[in-house]
Design an enzyme around this catalytic site. Structure first.
Site, PDB file in Angstrom:
ATOM      1  N   SER A 234     -48.373  12.375 -17.336  1.00  0.00           N
ATOM      2  CA  SER A 234     -48.544  13.762 -17.194  1.00  0.00           C
ATOM      3  C   SER A 234     -48.286  14.346 -18.865  1.00  0.00           C
ATOM      4  O   SER A 234     -49.057  13.740 -19.824  1.00  0.00           O
ATOM      5  CB  SER A 234     -47.497  14.318 -16.420  1.00  0.00           C
ATOM      6  OG  SER A 234     -47.583  15.572 -16.251  1.00  0.00           O
TER       7      SER A 234
ATOM      8  N   TYR B  76     -55.569  23.660 -17.763  1.00  0.00           N
ATOM      9  CA  TYR B  76     -54.814  22.046 -17.984  1.00  0.00           C
ATOM     10  C   TYR B  76     -53.277  22.061 -17.318  1.00  0.00           C
ATOM     11  O   TYR B  76     -52.846  21.116 -16.808  1.00  0.00           O
ATOM     12  CB  TYR B  76     -54.546  21.902 -19.538  1.00  0.00           C
ATOM     13  CG  TYR B  76     -54.119  20.643 -20.074  1.00  0.00           C
ATOM     14  CD1 TYR B  76     -54.816  19.527 -19.676  1.00  0.00           C
ATOM     15  CD2 TYR B  76     -53.006  20.706 -20.729  1.00  0.00           C
ATOM     16  CE1 TYR B  76     -53.941  18.180 -19.936  1.00  0.00           C
ATOM     17  CE2 TYR B  76     -52.299  19.278 -21.068  1.00  0.00           C
ATOM     18  CZ  TYR B  76     -52.902  18.193 -20.804  1.00  0.00           C
ATOM     19  OH  TYR B  76     -52.231  17.000 -21.068  1.00  0.00           O
TER      20      TYR B  76
ATOM     21  N   LYS C  37     -52.048  19.543 -14.378  1.00  0.00           N
ATOM     22  CA  LYS C  37     -50.729  18.715 -14.515  1.00  0.00           C
ATOM     23  C   LYS C  37     -49.656  19.209 -13.509  1.00  0.00           C
ATOM     24  O   LYS C  37     -49.033  18.274 -13.065  1.00  0.00           O
ATOM     25  CB  LYS C  37     -50.421  18.648 -16.027  1.00  0.00           C
ATOM     26  CG  LYS C  37     -51.070  18.002 -16.887  1.00  0.00           C
ATOM     27  CD  LYS C  37     -51.700  16.501 -16.545  1.00  0.00           C
ATOM     28  CE  LYS C  37     -52.477  15.684 -17.619  1.00  0.00           C
ATOM     29  NZ  LYS C  37     -52.387  14.475 -17.150  1.00  0.00           N
TER      30      LYS C  37
END
Length: 274
Positions: free
Chosen positions: A133, A147, A151
């Site tokens: 991650s 983004y 994650k």
């Protein structure tokens, strides 16, 4: 000797992990999107290095490749979800196609690799899943909302899966790297087309993220070594923080979130039935 399944081994952490694992005598089943991109390692290590072409956004292909890796190698001890990329730009600046693709890669791709591996890990009596991650899976910056969405999503999935599969001897670790001197910022970073309205906004801070004149703090070789070493830890670390910048961002973000929750201790129960 362990056998590892690693997605995206042609560059970045995937390449670093693969080189170190092969160098110490482990077997690696690696996936690549570009044929021939790891030919040097194939020539050097032969049957020790099993390679397959895979785009993790192709769910049927994910299942075929994972099944084939376990079938041909007999056992896989560690599954590493590494394939992924960054997308920078304000939420309003990114396109629908960019949104669909980053979620398909960073979130759904890792979900489907994990789902494909779990029946095999259960059947063999255990194993380890390592999810690459970023500190951005717990902390946020403006200009990286999609983004972060990918994650934060995969971290929630992996936390839950870890609890589901613990009775089968399967353990899960989420890796939280800070900035690293890999190709990520230059080859694996996608950017949105800037909108003038955001030129003076906080989101504009990400527009220079691919500036080679600002090197990252993290040594990717040391980070890869820490990831490999974590597979020897029992119990598996739930999170592996790599980099002083990662620790700083994570500590600040988690402290702020906890303070926000704690401040509502007396009022939270006001919505309960009397």
């Amino acid at each position: 000797m362990r056998t590892w399944f690693v997605t995206g081994v042609n560059s970045g952490f995937g390449r670093q992990l693969t080189e170190q694992l092969l160098g110490r005598g482990d077997r690696v089943a690696g996936t690549v999107r570009r044929a021939g991109s790891v030919r040097d390692l194939q020539d050097k290590y032969g049957d020790q290095f099993w390679v397959a072409h895979l785009d993790v956004t192709d769910t049927p292909a994910v299942r075929v490749v994972v099944d084939r890796a376990f079938g041909e190698l007999g056992r896989v001890d560690v599954v590493v979800n590494n394939a992924g990329y960054g997308l920078f730009g304000a939420a309003e600046e990114v396109t629908d196609e960019q949104i669909d693709h980053i979620l398909a890669t960073n979130l759904v791709g890792s979900i489907q690799v994990t789902r494909a591996a779990l029946p095999h890990l259960r059947a063999q009596g255990g194993g380890r899943i390592i999810q690459i991650s970023t500190y951005g899976g717990q902390a946020t910056n403006p200009g990286a909302s999609l983004y972060h969405a990918s994650k934060w999503g995969i971290e929630g999935f992996m936390e839950s899966v870890g609890k589901e599969v613990a009775p089968f001897g399967i353990e899960v670790t989420i890796v939280e790297p800070g900035g690293a001197r890999t190709e990520f910022r230059f080859d694996s970073l996608h950017t949105a087309t800037p909108m003038p309205a955001y030129d003076a906004s906080p989101a504009a801070m990400t527009r220079g993220a691919d500036d080679r004149g600002r090197p990252s703090l993290g040594d990717p070789a040391r980070m890869a070594a820490r990831i490999i070493a974590s597979a020897d830890q029992s119990a598996a670390p739930k999170r592996l923080v790599l980099g002083s910048d990662s620790y700083r961002f994570l500590h600040a973000a988690l402290s702020e979130r906890l303070a926000d929750v704690t401040a509502q201790q007396e009022t939270a129960g006001l919505t309960d039935f009397a």
